[in-house]
Design a protein around this motif. Sequence first.
Motif, short mmCIF file in Angstrom:
data_model
loop_
_atom_site.label_atom_id
_atom_site.label_comp_id
_atom_site.label_asym_id
_atom_site.label_seq_id
_atom_site.Cartn_x
_atom_site.Cartn_y
_atom_site.Cartn_z
N ASN A 243 0.85 -1.19 0.00
CA ASN A 243 0.00 0.00 0.00
C ASN A 243 0.88 1.23 0.00
N TYR B 16 0.40 5.34 0.68
CA TYR B 16 -0.46 6.45 1.10
C TYR B 16 0.29 7.73 0.76
N VAL C 196 -6.98 3.62 4.81
CA VAL C 196 -7.71 2.36 4.65
C VAL C 196 -8.78 2.33 5.75
N HIS D 162 -11.68 -2.61 8.43
CA HIS D 162 -11.87 -3.91 7.78
C HIS D 162 -11.11 -4.98 8.56
N ASP E 180 -8.83 -8.66 7.58
CA ASP E 180 -8.30 -9.49 6.49
C ASP E 180 -8.69 -10.94 6.81
N SER F 50 3.15 -6.67 9.04
CA SER F 50 3.02 -5.41 8.33
C SER F 50 4.24 -4.51 8.60
N PHE G 107 -2.36 3.58 13.35
CA PHE G 107 -3.02 2.32 13.02
C PHE G 107 -3.97 1.99 14.17
N LEU H 145 2.66 3.72 13.61
CA LEU H 145 3.55 2.82 12.87
C LEU H 145 4.71 3.63 12.28
N HIS I 150 -9.39 -3.32 11.76
CA HIS I 150 -8.28 -2.36 11.81
C HIS I 150 -8.43 -1.32 10.71
N VAL J 8 -6.32 2.54 8.95
CA VAL J 8 -5.33 3.64 8.97
C VAL J 8 -6.15 4.86 8.54
N ARG K 187 3.69 7.37 2.84
CA ARG K 187 3.99 6.18 3.64
C ARG K 187 3.81 4.95 2.76
N ASN L 8 3.55 0.74 2.93
CA ASN L 8 3.31 -0.36 3.86
C ASN L 8 3.27 -1.68 3.10
N THR M 268 2.14 -5.68 3.66
CA THR M 268 1.55 -6.68 4.55
C THR M 268 1.78 -8.08 3.96
N ARG N 59 1.43 -12.07 4.01
CA ARG N 59 0.37 -13.00 4.41
C ARG N 59 0.71 -14.41 3.94
O1 LIG Z 1 -1.28 0.30 5.95
C1 LIG Z 1 -1.46 -0.43 6.92
O2 LIG Z 1 -0.78 -0.34 7.95
C2 LIG Z 1 -2.58 -1.45 6.91
C3 LIG Z 1 -2.92 -1.99 5.56
C4 LIG Z 1 -3.99 -3.04 5.64
O3 LIG Z 1 -4.68 -3.14 6.60
C5 LIG Z 1 -4.19 -3.98 4.53
O4 LIG Z 1 -3.51 -3.89 3.50
O5 LIG Z 1 -5.03 -4.85 4.66
#
Ligand SMILES: O=C(O)CCC(=O)C(=O)O
Length: 242
Positions: free
Chosen positions: A130, A132, A139, A142, A144, A157, A166, A203, A221, A223, A233, A235, A237, A239
């Motif tokens: 991501n 920003y 975000v 939501h 995941d 993350s 966050f 963060l 969660h 942002v 920024r 980020n 994540t 998974r």
């Molecule tokens: O940018 C973040 O710290 C969270 C991003 C996030 O929640 C996601 O990609 O599902």
Amino acid sequence: MNFFKLKRPENEEAKEERVKGKQSIDLGNGSEVIYIQRLVGFEKSWTFFDYLNKHIPWIRPTIRVCGRQCLQVKRPRDTCYVASPGLPEMGYSGYKPHAYTWDDFPPIKDLLDMVHEALPGSKFNSLLLNRYKGGNDYVGWHADDEKLYGPTPQIASVSFGCDREFLLKKRPMKSSQERRLDGEPASKRLKKISHVDQYSFTLKHGSLLVMRGYTQRDWLHSVPKRAKAEATRINLTFRQVV
Ligand SMILES: O=C(O)CCC(=O)C(=O)O
Ligand SMILES: [Fe+2]
């Protein structure tokens, strides 16, 4: 750009310094968050930031959002998806991102190694990035909790660039869960209800935040937008599709 810097072996002292500020937060009922303020050193983090900002094929797709009527809206941030070969396709809100491979972005493999080292036993095979571009990018709330991540996914993350807040908040209880609590003695019920139900983390550049256990089932969660956050920024994540 100087990526052989990333390959230089680290001495024990440097490693201790790097994982400084490790916090573990028990959210209750089998959910946990771990925060490591400095997974990646400050300078190295800027090297990653510059590389990702420049070389990732960022896109800001439109997605379908359905309320009373369905609208095409632009996502409020740039994204990119990386996955090991052979994984099922990932999709959300009618959008299926192209899956790039780890070999497309070699420095990300170095970062993946660092994350695996910090989280023994982890085996991540996909990554959502991501970007920003300022405080208006965000975000929303939501979880995941897609089936492809299994019932208790671990999500790691990593953040670079501008500090952003966050937030985690407990999901509203389903009425079936409430009914279960109704059957319990008052003392036990109170204990469950009085548990803290919102957390906020800043963060930082080079930090790692990990959500594990039932965090995706029981918590949301986000942002949120921040007027004062002017800088970019990035980020990542990590998974595991199971
Ligand atoms: O940018 C973040 O710290 C969270 C991003 C996030 O929640 C996601 O990609 O599902
Ligand atoms: Fe998320």
